[in-house]
Design an enzyme around this catalytic site. Structure first.
Site, mmCIF file in Angstrom:
data_model
loop_
_atom_site.group_PDB
_atom_site.id
_atom_site.type_symbol
_atom_site.label_atom_id
_atom_site.label_comp_id
_atom_site.label_asym_id
_atom_site.label_seq_id
_atom_site.Cartn_x
_atom_site.Cartn_y
_atom_site.Cartn_z
ATOM 1 N N GLY A 9 6.252 -1.662 2.150
ATOM 2 C CA GLY A 9 6.004 -1.370 1.268
ATOM 3 C C GLY A 9 7.694 0.354 2.301
ATOM 4 N N ALA A 10 8.261 0.298 2.848
ATOM 5 C CA ALA A 10 8.806 0.880 3.980
ATOM 6 C C ALA A 10 10.078 1.346 2.566
ATOM 7 C CB ALA A 10 9.955 0.079 4.988
ATOM 8 N N SER A 11 10.367 0.835 1.537
ATOM 9 C CA SER A 11 11.691 1.290 0.570
ATOM 10 C C SER A 11 10.662 2.585 -0.507
ATOM 11 C CB SER A 11 12.051 0.111 -0.258
ATOM 12 O OG SER A 11 11.531 -0.320 -0.714
ATOM 13 N N GLY A 12 9.873 2.750 -0.207
ATOM 14 C CA GLY A 12 9.237 3.445 -1.244
ATOM 15 C C GLY A 12 9.003 5.378 -1.082
ATOM 16 N N ILE A 14 7.035 7.193 -0.344
ATOM 17 C CA ILE A 14 5.454 7.416 0.787
ATOM 18 C C ILE A 14 6.182 7.218 1.814
ATOM 19 C CG2 ILE A 14 3.166 7.359 2.108
ATOM 20 C CD1 ILE A 14 2.393 8.826 -1.301
ATOM 21 N N GLY A 15 5.850 5.439 1.566
ATOM 22 C CA GLY A 15 7.072 4.277 2.580
ATOM 23 C C GLY A 15 8.348 5.188 3.855
ATOM 24 N N SER A 135 -5.921 5.891 -2.217
ATOM 25 C CA SER A 135 -5.694 6.970 -4.021
ATOM 26 C C SER A 135 -6.995 7.335 -3.655
ATOM 27 C CB SER A 135 -5.344 6.382 -4.436
ATOM 28 O OG SER A 135 -5.313 6.922 -5.867
ATOM 29 N N TYR A 148 -6.114 0.079 -11.367
ATOM 30 C CA TYR A 148 -5.553 0.624 -10.102
ATOM 31 C C TYR A 148 -6.391 0.466 -8.889
ATOM 32 C CZ TYR A 148 -2.753 3.153 -7.013
ATOM 33 O OH TYR A 148 -1.635 3.906 -6.361
#
Length: 238
Positions: A9-12, A14-15, A135, A148
């Site tokens: 998830g590097a493109s988010g 937080i990532g 979360s 979620y």
């Protein structure tokens, strides 16, 4: 030579903050993304490109693509950080079963499969770090985000139990649990709703992605070696 970190998830938002923080400390990066290739391209422009060992595209809600990602891990992995995922809003009784399956795969089964794949080498090397971004809802729950919340609760339980199993092998397993963070995931909220939430936070502000990334850096550091199976809240006291 820096350690190799697989960032799921590097493109988010937080990532991206985590990737920047890790690069600043000289870690080598294996970057996963789903659709946002532009974010990965920006990293190559703004970070030391030599630290980016590889980039892997995969839809982690699809098991076949998870398997493909695993075949592309040609570099050793010293640490894995799970920062991917997406929220789902709406009444639980209105949730389609296909959405349930997609979310369950993305948040629970995929981390299981990736962790299972990486553990043998970590156990053999007597070292490794596994870190989740979970979360606050995984602990206290949220209406209209029942699915979620329950999936993040499952991640928390996985962290706590796996930590006990692999600690004798020198592997740490922990999680960072953000509260209200200023990211695109909260763009569905109206300005007045964001203000109401901020007013409930003792620190009187939304958290930043850097607030989360800084805790990740601490957990990556050997100074945190006696922290095991913890869910560290980054909530401003919310």
């Amino acid at each position: 030579m820096g350690k190799n970190v697989l960032l799921i998830g590097a493109s988010g938002d937080i990532g991206g903050a985590i990737a920047k923080a890790l690069a600043s400390e000289g870690y080598n990066l294996l970057l996963h993304y789903h659709k946002n290739k532009q974010a990965i391209d920006r990293y190559r422009l703004n970070l030391n490109e030599e630290l980016i060992l590889t980039e892997i595209q995969a839809d982690l809600s699809v098991e076949a693509e998870v398997r493909r990602l695993l075949t592309q891990l040609v570099f050793p992995v010293d640490a894995v950080i799970f920062a991917s995922g997406k929220a789902h809003y709406g009444l639980f009784q209105d949730t389609d079963e296909n959405v349930m399956d997609e979310m369950l795969n993305l948040h629970v089964k995929t981390p299981w499969l990736i962790t299972k794949h990486l553990l043998p080498a970590m156990i053999q090397n007597k070292q490794g770090k596994i870190i989740f971004i979970t979360s606050i809802w995984g602990e206290i729950g949220a209406s209209n985000e029942v699915m979620y919340s329950s999936l993040k609760g499952a991640q928390n339980s996985f962290v706590k139990s796996l930590a006990k199993e692999v600690a004798p092998s020198g592997i740490s397993v922990n999680a960072v649990s953000p509260g209200f963070i200023d990211t695109k995931m909260n763009n569905h909220l109206l300005p007045a709703e964001k203000e109401n939430i901020t007013n409930d936070i003792p620190n009187n502000r939304a958290g930043t992605t850097d607030d989360v990334a800084n805790v990740i850096l601490f957990l990556m550091n050997e100074k945190s070696s006696y922290i095991q199976g913890e869910i560290i809240n980054v909530t401003g006291g919310w």
